[in-house]
Motif scaffolding. Structure first.
Motif, PDB file in Angstrom:
ATOM      1  N   HIS A  67     -13.121  15.096   0.609  1.00  0.00           N
ATOM      2  CA  HIS A  67     -12.525  14.646  -0.647  1.00  0.00           C
ATOM      3  C   HIS A  67     -12.454  13.126  -0.753  1.00  0.00           C
ATOM      4  N   GLY A  68     -13.173  12.444   0.116  1.00  0.00           N
ATOM      5  CA  GLY A  68     -13.233  10.988   0.015  1.00  0.00           C
ATOM      6  C   GLY A  68     -12.181  10.286   0.848  1.00  0.00           C
ATOM      7  N   LEU A  69     -12.189   8.949   0.740  1.00  0.00           N
ATOM      8  CA  LEU A  69     -11.328   8.102   1.553  1.00  0.00           C
ATOM      9  C   LEU A  69      -9.877   8.197   1.083  1.00  0.00           C
ATOM     10  N   HIS A  70      -8.961   8.454   2.021  1.00  0.00           N
ATOM     11  CA  HIS A  70      -7.526   8.522   1.754  1.00  0.00           C
ATOM     12  C   HIS A  70      -6.785   7.699   2.800  1.00  0.00           C
ATOM     13  N   ALA A  71      -5.542   7.368   2.506  1.00  0.00           N
ATOM     14  CA  ALA A  71      -4.736   6.549   3.411  1.00  0.00           C
ATOM     15  C   ALA A  71      -3.691   7.396   4.123  1.00  0.00           C
ATOM     16  N   PHE A  72      -3.483   7.113   5.406  1.00  0.00           N
ATOM     17  CA  PHE A  72      -2.540   7.849   6.243  1.00  0.00           C
ATOM     18  C   PHE A  72      -1.696   6.857   7.044  1.00  0.00           C
ATOM     19  N   VAL A  73      -0.432   7.207   7.266  1.00  0.00           N
ATOM     20  CA  VAL A  73       0.426   6.444   8.176  1.00  0.00           C
ATOM     21  C   VAL A  73       0.255   7.039   9.570  1.00  0.00           C
ATOM     22  N   THR A 119       0.832  -1.204   0.000  1.00  0.00           N
ATOM     23  CA  THR A 119       0.000   0.000   0.000  1.00  0.00           C
ATOM     24  C   THR A 119       0.867   1.254   0.000  1.00  0.00           C
ATOM     25  N   VAL A 120       1.919   1.242   0.806  1.00  0.00           N
ATOM     26  CA  VAL A 120       2.816   2.401   0.866  1.00  0.00           C
ATOM     27  C   VAL A 120       3.507   2.613  -0.477  1.00  0.00           C
ATOM     28  N   LEU A 121       3.948   1.527  -1.116  1.00  0.00           N
ATOM     29  CA  LEU A 121       4.619   1.654  -2.408  1.00  0.00           C
ATOM     30  C   LEU A 121       3.686   2.192  -3.483  1.00  0.00           C
ATOM     31  N   SER A 122       2.434   1.740  -3.474  1.00  0.00           N
ATOM     32  CA  SER A 122       1.514   2.133  -4.541  1.00  0.00           C
ATOM     33  C   SER A 122       0.860   3.485  -4.294  1.00  0.00           C
ATOM     34  N   LEU A 123       0.721   3.901  -3.024  1.00  0.00           N
ATOM     35  CA  LEU A 123       0.020   5.150  -2.725  1.00  0.00           C
ATOM     36  C   LEU A 123       0.929   6.239  -2.143  1.00  0.00           C
ATOM     37  N   GLY A 124       2.108   5.841  -1.648  1.00  0.00           N
ATOM     38  CA  GLY A 124       2.993   6.804  -1.005  1.00  0.00           C
ATOM     39  C   GLY A 124       4.077   7.325  -1.933  1.00  0.00           C
ATOM     40  N   THR A 125       4.954   8.161  -1.373  1.00  0.00           N
ATOM     41  CA  THR A 125       6.067   8.749  -2.125  1.00  0.00           C
ATOM     42  C   THR A 125       7.359   8.546  -1.335  1.00  0.00           C
ATOM     43  N   GLU A 126       8.422   9.212  -1.772  1.00  0.00           N
ATOM     44  CA  GLU A 126       9.731   9.034  -1.137  1.00  0.00           C
ATOM     45  C   GLU A 126       9.710   9.333   0.357  1.00  0.00           C
ATOM     46  N   HIS A 179       7.776   8.449   2.450  1.00  0.00           N
ATOM     47  CA  HIS A 179       7.271   7.320   3.227  1.00  0.00           C
ATOM     48  C   HIS A 179       8.199   6.109   3.171  1.00  0.00           C
ATOM     49  N   LEU A 180       9.323   6.224   2.457  1.00  0.00           N
ATOM     50  CA  LEU A 180      10.231   5.090   2.330  1.00  0.00           C
ATOM     51  C   LEU A 180      10.812   4.621   3.664  1.00  0.00           C
ATOM     52  N   PRO A 181      11.138   5.529   4.596  1.00  0.00           N
ATOM     53  CA  PRO A 181      11.634   5.034   5.899  1.00  0.00           C
ATOM     54  C   PRO A 181      10.632   4.114   6.600  1.00  0.00           C
ATOM     55  N   PHE A 182       9.334   4.466   6.506  1.00  0.00           N
ATOM     56  CA  PHE A 182       8.301   3.618   7.092  1.00  0.00           C
ATOM     57  C   PHE A 182       8.251   2.281   6.361  1.00  0.00           C
ATOM     58  N   TYR A 183       8.345   2.323   5.032  1.00  0.00           N
ATOM     59  CA  TYR A 183       8.330   1.108   4.227  1.00  0.00           C
ATOM     60  C   TYR A 183       9.471   0.177   4.636  1.00  0.00           C
ATOM     61  N   LYS A 184      10.675   0.724   4.723  1.00  0.00           N
ATOM     62  CA  LYS A 184      11.848  -0.096   5.046  1.00  0.00           C
ATOM     63  C   LYS A 184      11.759  -0.668   6.459  1.00  0.00           C
ATOM     64  N   ALA A 185      11.318   0.152   7.398  1.00  0.00           N
ATOM     65  CA  ALA A 185      11.225  -0.313   8.788  1.00  0.00           C
ATOM     66  C   ALA A 185      10.182  -1.414   8.934  1.00  0.00           C
ATOM     67  N   ASN A 209       0.624  10.245  -0.475  1.00  0.00           N
ATOM     68  CA  ASN A 209       0.289  11.345  -1.393  1.00  0.00           C
ATOM     69  C   ASN A 209       0.725  11.154  -2.829  1.00  0.00           C
ATOM     70  N   LYS A 210       0.851   9.929  -3.305  1.00  0.00           N
ATOM     71  CA  LYS A 210       1.255   9.748  -4.699  1.00  0.00           C
ATOM     72  C   LYS A 210       0.184  10.273  -5.648  1.00  0.00           C
ATOM     73  N   MET A 211      -1.067  10.116  -5.307  1.00  0.00           N
ATOM     74  CA  MET A 211      -2.154  10.477  -6.220  1.00  0.00           C
ATOM     75  C   MET A 211      -2.901  11.731  -5.796  1.00  0.00           C
ATOM     76  N   SER A 212      -2.862  12.041  -4.507  1.00  0.00           N
ATOM     77  CA  SER A 212      -3.551  13.239  -4.006  1.00  0.00           C
ATOM     78  C   SER A 212      -2.764  13.791  -2.829  1.00  0.00           C
ATOM     79  N   ASP A 213      -2.805  15.123  -2.675  1.00  0.00           N
ATOM     80  CA  ASP A 213      -2.036  15.736  -1.594  1.00  0.00           C
ATOM     81  C   ASP A 213      -2.759  16.987  -1.107  1.00  0.00           C
ATOM     82  N   VAL A 214      -2.302  17.477   0.038  1.00  0.00           N
ATOM     83  CA  VAL A 214      -2.776  18.744   0.586  1.00  0.00           C
ATOM     84  C   VAL A 214      -1.547  19.627   0.801  1.00  0.00           C
ATOM     85  N   THR A 215      -1.578  20.811   0.251  1.00  0.00           N
ATOM     86  CA  THR A 215      -0.441  21.726   0.407  1.00  0.00           C
ATOM     87  C   THR A 215      -0.367  22.212   1.856  1.00  0.00           C
TER      88      THR A 215
END
Length: 696
Positions: free
Chosen positions: A220-226, A130-137, A139-145, A274-280
């Motif tokens: 803005h609908g359902l989104h994923a958060f770490v 999920t992190v790889l497909s929906l996240g960005t760089e 989030h990589l520390p979370f992915y690796k850990a 935030n690969k597909m959607s983000d908040v500034t």
């Protein structure tokens, strides 16, 4: 097919099953390599041998408390990481081979300990995917850990009041531009996250799905958060989170399924995947999608990988149950033609064959289907990652989703009914924990519900099928079938197919691939036409799409999806059967298994064949049933060879009734005699003796 080396597969030990093994007409080891890829089989054997080297993975003779099961699963996961199965050699492969190896390792783990497999799949594999497909760089520390086991995560989607209807979930993540944080909140208990694997006791992070709301109040609908859940040093929850274990379940109690509520809990803006959607930082919402439904679809597409894993595990569980029951049936003897004659093994009885052999055929056909389909699925994902042609990929993704949505229900339901039939076919001995069938049943049962409830998934499959029907039957804007994998490309000839009638008069008229193919294509076309006609009639009467769709589910759309899944299993298996390089002995048994599964499915759907006018009179029904019984008899002497090809090693099967040596009664005696404290006086003896003595 070139001759393959089978020397790495251990020989079967001598014993009572030799009576039937000597009758088998083919090399069971070669059949095993038709059911399983050689490299993946060797990888599974390596995983099993490694895990069994540590006592924490050994099976226990008595079921521990649910709390102890959770403890053991957590310790097993920690040890699993230490073994380092995901070596650089595997992880440096290209996507398809790497993922195939990862799925095989999980498949092997599931065969030994389903709790461990689910714990890993939910807390590591699914979360990192999920992190790889929906996240960005960021989030990589979370992915690796997560991947290395430094942290344990979970996927928090389902809520108390909503599971399948994800659009109506009510956990919110409201952005606060003043602090650049999201405020996570649960409005009431109905919105509490629940059934979250690893959440109850152990996980420290969650991939949380919540409704994203910007400062202007727009959702803005359902989104994923770490989201951090617990202090990793103490496993105590952070302030603002109510979290706990849901309690003992029917099975899989090594998984600490939990519930969770948030009380205005704050997380950084960067926690959004935030690969597909983000908040500034200022609070502006940005997305590459034109509507929230597309965002939701992209977020939930990750579940397809989990569903593919489920059908893999279920096809193996089905194989294990059938292996136990068929081996037991070849050893267990009861009755005979005369009192003075030797008793017959119960596998000789037509009723026992009819109960078990269609499930044996289902296990074989489904195992091959799952293997071939998984390759197609991984090819599609790989092509998507490499930026393949959008139009073709879009059609392929939609078709794969329909196939998964139909085949997960078919395979998991077939497995459920097979385990129960196998349990009953083993009589009272099948009710022993030591038979292994109870654990198979209890641990499998959840699969019909999680990662998509089966009765909801079949609706998604029928929706896709109806779109294809409308596409080729639109008189004003007729289009080709959008079926890149060719599962329904025959719909272009639906008019001709529906004109066909069954004219057979003898058993041989149903004993062919051509008949099975014709009957299934006819059923699919008729069910599609009938479902669409009823839908349109109800739409005209009510002017309400929701009610019109709801009115066609029972007997039509639901049946349509399951027949579609059965046809897919048969089509894929026939590709393997029709390989001209196969040895004739292997080809012969594969064709019998194909025909038995095909006719058995048609027997279940005779109502459709008669209702639609494909047949009239008793001939079709009689011939299909005769064919099923004939094939059961023809497979009787081959059955032990077939289940030997399906079976894992004894220490994986873990059944006193299904061991490879067939020494059922020796195993039962050992189980009785070595049952912990089984021959001791009960510790509570003095509580009942006075009551008994007073009545003497």
């Amino acid at each position: 097919m070139a001759s393959q080396d089978t020397s790495f597969i251990p020989d079967m030990p001598p014993g009572p099953l030799d009576t039937y093994r000597c009758r088998v007409s083919f090399d069971w080891k070669k059949l095993k390599l038709i059911f399983e890829d050689k490299d993946m089989l060797q990888l599974k054997m390596k995983v099993w041998e490694t895990l069994l080297s540590d006592h924490i993975f050994h099976h226990l003779p008595v079921t521990p408390s649910s709390e102890e099961q959770k403890r053991r699963a957590a310790l097993q996961l920690a040890k699993f990481h230490q073994f380092g199965f995901y070596s650089n050699e595997i992880m440096n492969n290209k996507y398809k081979k790497k993922t195939r190896c990862m799925m095989t390792i999980n498949e092997a783990t599931a065969a030994l300990h389903m709790d461990l497999s689910v714990k890993f799949a939910l807390g590591i594999a699914l979360c990192t995917n999920t992190v790889l497909s929906l996240g960005t760089e960021r989030h990589l520390p979370f992915y690796k850990a997560t991947w290395t086991g430094e942290i344990l995560s979970c996927l928090a989607l389902t809520e108390v009041a909503h599971g399948s209807n994800t659009k109506k979930m009510r956990t919110t993540a409201t952005y606060d531009p003043k602090t650049q944080e999201f405020v996570i909140h649960t409005p009431d208990f109905l919105a509490a996250k629940c059934w979250v694997g690893n959440l109850g006791k152990t996980c420290t992070y969650a991939i949380l799905f919540a409704q994203l709301i910007t400062a202007d109040g727009e959702c803005h609908g359902l989104h994923a958060f770490v989201v951090p859940i617990r202090d990793p040093k103490t496993l105590l929850p952070y302030t603002g989170i109510i979290v706990g274990d849901m309690g003992e379940k029917l099975g899989l109690n090594g998984i600490d399924n939990g519930f969770m509520m948030f009380q205005n809990y704050r997380i950084p803006r960067e926690s959004l995947l935030n690969k597909m959607s983000d908040v500034t930082p200022e609070g502006e919402y940005e997305t590459c999608f034109t509507n929230p439904q597309q965002q939701l679809g992209a977020a939930l597409e990750n579940l397809s990988t989990g569903r593919v894993g489920i059908i893999q595990e279920s096809s193996n569980t089905l194989s294990h149950a059938v292996c136990i029951a068929v081996r037991y049936s070849a050893v267990r003897k009861q009755f005979g033609p005369n009192d003075n004659d030797d008793e017959l093994a119960i596998i000789e009885y037509q009723l026992q064959q009819w109960r078990l052999f269609p499930y044996m055929a289902a296990a074989c056909t489904m195992k091959v289907f799952v293997s071939l389909f998984t390759d197609q699925y991984l090819n599609c994902v790989e092509e998507t990652n490499c930026g393949g042609k959008l139009r073709r990929l879009s059609g392929m993704v939609a078709e794969i989703h329909a196939m998964v949505s139909a085949c997960k229900p078919l395979i998991t339901w077939t497995c459920s009914s097979a385990i129960q039939e196998c349990r009953e076919a083993c009589g009272g001995n099948g009710y022993l924990k030591a038979s292994g069938l109870g654990d198979l049943r209890n641990n499998h049962d959840a699969k019909v519900t999680y990662e998509g409830d089966n009765n909801v998934l079949v609706q998604q499959a029928s929706n896709w099928l109806l779109r294809q029907w409308r596409s080729v039957n639109d008189s004003e804007n007729k289009k080709e079938v959008a079926s890149p994998l060719q599962t329904v490309d025959f719909l272009i000839n639906a008019g001709e197919i529906l004109q066909k009638k069954f004219r057979g008069r003898v058993k041989e008229d149903v004993m062919s691939h051509n008949f099975v193919e014709e009957a299934f294509q006819w059923m699919l076309c008729w069910l599609l036409r009938s479902t669409e006609e009823k839908y349109q009639a109800n739409l005209l009467a009510t002017n309400n799409k929701f009610h019109a769709k709801n009115s066609v589910q029972v007997y039509l759309a639901r049946t349509l999806s399951l027949v579609y899944a059965q046809n897919n299993v048969l089509v894929y298996f026939w590709k393997r059967c029709s390989d001209n390089s196969l040895e004739s002995s292997l080809k012969s048994v594969l064709e019998k298994l194909y025909l038995l599964y095909g006719l058995w499915c048609l027997d279940q759907n005779l109502t459709v064949l008669y209702q639609g006018g494909y047949a009239c009179g008793p001939e079709l029904s009689n011939l299909v049933k005769d064919g099923v019984l004939y094939l059961c008899s023809a497979l009787k002497d081959e059955a032990i060879g077939v289940v030997d090809a399906l079976a894992p090693p004894d220490y994986i099967l873990n059944s006193v009734l299904g061991t490879a040596d067939g020494k059922v009664y020796d195993n039962l005696q050992a189980a009785f005699f070595h049952n912990p404290r089984g021959m001791e006086r009960p510790s509570w003896w003095n509580e009942i003796v006075p009551k008994i003595s007073s009545k003497l």
